[in-house]
Motif scaffolding. Structure first.
Motif, PDB file in Angstrom:
ATOM      1  N   GLU A  14       0.821  -1.201   0.000  1.00 30.99           N
ATOM      2  CA  GLU A  14       0.000   0.000   0.000  1.00 30.99           C
ATOM      3  C   GLU A  14       0.862   1.262   0.000  1.00 30.99           C
ATOM      4  OE1 GLU A  14      -3.206   0.018  -0.587  1.00 30.99           O
ATOM      5  OE2 GLU A  14      -3.017  -2.159  -0.738  1.00 30.99           O
ATOM      6  N   LEU A  18       0.743   4.273  -2.672  1.00 31.37           N
ATOM      7  CA  LEU A  18       0.698   5.686  -2.299  1.00 31.37           C
ATOM      8  C   LEU A  18       1.822   6.456  -2.982  1.00 31.37           C
ATOM      9  CD1 LEU A  18      -0.425   7.991  -0.432  1.00 31.37           C
ATOM     10  CD2 LEU A  18       1.301   7.262   1.237  1.00 31.37           C
ATOM     11  N   ALA A 129      -1.391   9.380   5.928  1.00 30.01           N
ATOM     12  CA  ALA A 129      -1.467   8.002   5.442  1.00 30.01           C
ATOM     13  C   ALA A 129      -0.183   7.220   5.699  1.00 30.01           C
ATOM     14  CB  ALA A 129      -1.782   7.992   3.946  1.00 30.01           C
ATOM     15  N   ARG A 132       0.252   4.973   8.720  1.00 33.58           N
ATOM     16  CA  ARG A 132      -0.745   3.898   8.755  1.00 33.58           C
ATOM     17  C   ARG A 132      -0.380   2.768   7.789  1.00 33.58           C
ATOM     18  NH1 ARG A 132      -6.518   7.185   9.049  1.00 33.58           N
ATOM     19  NH2 ARG A 132      -5.741   8.967  10.256  1.00 33.58           N
ATOM     20  N   LEU A 133       0.624   3.018   6.945  1.00 31.70           N
ATOM     21  CA  LEU A 133       0.989   2.041   5.924  1.00 31.70           C
ATOM     22  C   LEU A 133       2.340   1.384   6.167  1.00 31.70           C
ATOM     23  CD1 LEU A 133      -0.174   3.994   2.730  1.00 31.70           C
ATOM     24  CD2 LEU A 133      -1.440   2.287   4.037  1.00 31.70           C
ATOM     25  N   VAL A 193      -6.155   2.375   3.011  1.00 24.09           N
ATOM     26  CA  VAL A 193      -5.553   2.980   4.195  1.00 24.09           C
ATOM     27  C   VAL A 193      -6.460   2.725   5.392  1.00 24.09           C
ATOM     28  CG1 VAL A 193      -4.677   5.093   5.243  1.00 24.09           C
ATOM     29  CG2 VAL A 193      -4.564   4.807   2.770  1.00 24.09           C
TER      30      VAL A 193
END
Length: 421
Positions: A14, A18, A129, A132-133, A193
């Motif tokens: 992810e 992004l 974000a 969180r990734l 996310v």
């Protein structure tokens, strides 16, 4: 740390998505900047209008803090998708005006603040974000990768934009730009996310608050400001704003300095050196991620100011460009390290608010620095202004040295999650 370890952050699918979406988005931003400024000048032949264009593009950034509470309570993938789609729609206004024979500088200028406004959500959403990734111990490497890619693509986009103007015209570049926004939206649409990966207490919290009305919005906005001003981050902000102001002062007179050295080509090399030095510093930041931030900042900013001063003093094209580039390396390290500290120390559910307040503050001081630098250049001369800016960078390092909580601040990797709430 080996190279495979430094690249390990790219193993997170992810985060790669992004980063890819961000790359396409930055490409679009760079193309737009070149096309818009050229089109304004082409339509008017006036540098006063291009100055107005720059002002209209930057001033909406002051409102960034207002989007933070919305970002923190929204699904970040959706925010990023809608932001890119909205920018693509706004960009198409100019080609449509050209097709209908109603294109004018008023139309071009009117789209600039609107585009900036709808793009305000992207920065805070991307900042929120990242943690969180990827794991907390990978934040420095993640930010280094994002910064390096962003700066490199932005520099390439400006060169590509110039070439595309020759091939398809400035209006044609607007169409290409709209396509990049659409592609970025598609990439962000599939981005997964988590709503939250770490709440204010450091515990897992995958639920969103149930209600969101005006009172809640105001409370969240105040909470974001207090999170920043009520911790050591507020002290860091003071130093960062001063540094941004000084850069604006220097940036205003840089074309004049380049003209004295060798002309437009030298100016281009100075800008390329600025980008290259910042990218280099971003890539090197993972090498010092375990060094106390206070120590790396004091040493780095002192070296940056001294290198910049020498580059102005020697006033020789090749040597000045090389020294100018080296002076930006510590700045690249500082930017990534502070961002990683912010993302680790601020609870995830407040990151959008805090980062948007930072963006608003920067948008207030940078244009002021540019205006002051231009006036001072006329009054005291270009080199004097640049040397004062260099001295100010050393003063920023002195500020970190004199404030105990900054001087002794730990490494970005040593910051406890949520500890700066």
């Amino acid at each position: 740390m080996s190279l495979p370890d430094r690249l390990s952050v790219l193993r997170h699918r992810e985060f790669r998505r992004l980063l890819t979406g961000r790359t396409v988005s930055v490409l679009g931003d760079g193309l737009y900047t070149v096309a818009a400024m050229w089109l304004v000048f082409d339509l008017t032949g006036s540098t006063a209008y291009t100055g107005l264009a720059g002002f209209l593009t930057q001033i909406p950034g002051v409102l960034s803090m207002l989007v933070g509470p919305i970002v923190d309570r929204a699904r970040l993938g959706r925010v990023l998708t809608l932001s890119e789609l909205a920018q693509g729609v706004v960009v198409l206004v100019v080609p449509l005006a050209w097709l209908t024979g109603s294109l004018s500088v008023v139309v071009v200028l009117a789209t600039m603040p609107v585009l900036s406004l709808v793009g305000l959500f992207a920065g805070p959403a991307q900042t929120a974000a990242v943690p969180r990734l990827v794991p907390d111990d990978s934040l420095v490497r993640a930010n280094a990768a994002a910064t390096a890619v962003g700066k490199t693509v932005d520099a390439l986009a400006r060169g590509i934009g110039g070439a595309l103007i020759v091939l398809v015209g400035a209006v044609g570049v607007y169409v290409v730009d709209a396509a990049t926004f659409a592609l970025a939206a598609l990439l962000f649409f599939s981005l997964d996310v988590p709503d939250t990966s770490r709440g204010a207490t450091g515990e897992d919290d995958s639920t969103q608050p149930a209600g969101f009305d005006r009172d809640t919005y105001v409370r969240d906005l105040r909470e974001g400001i207090e999170t920043l001003t009520g911790s050591v981050l507020g002290l860091m902000l003071v130093g960062s704003l001063f540094a941004n102001f000084l850069f604006g002062v220097a940036f205003a007179v840089l074309p004049s300095f380049a003209a004295d050295l060798g002309g437009a080509g030298t100016y281009g090399l100075l800008l390329a050196g600025l980008t290259a030095g910042t990218v280099g510093g971003s890539l090197l930041s993972s090498w010092v991620e375990s060094v106390p931030l206070g120590r790396s900042t004091i040493v780095g900013l002192t070296a940056s100011g001294l290198l910049f001063a020498v580059s102005i003093w020697v006033a020789r094209p090749v040597l000045s460009v090389a020294l100018f580039m080296l002076s930006r390396v510590p700045v690249g390290i500082y930017n990534v390290s502070v961002m990683a500290t912010l993302q680790s120390g601020v609870p995830d559910d407040r990151l959008g608010r805090v980062s948007s307040v930072l963006s608003s503050a920067s948008s207030l001081v940078s244009p002021g620095g540019v205006l002051l630098g231009g006036v001072l250049g006329e009054l005291v001369g270009t080199r004097t202004v640049l040397l004062v800016s260099a001295a100010g960078t050393v003063l920023t390092a002195s500020y970190w040295l004199l404030v105990p909580s900054l001087r002794t601040f730990e490494s970005p990797t040593g910051v406890e999650p949520g500890s700066l709430a």
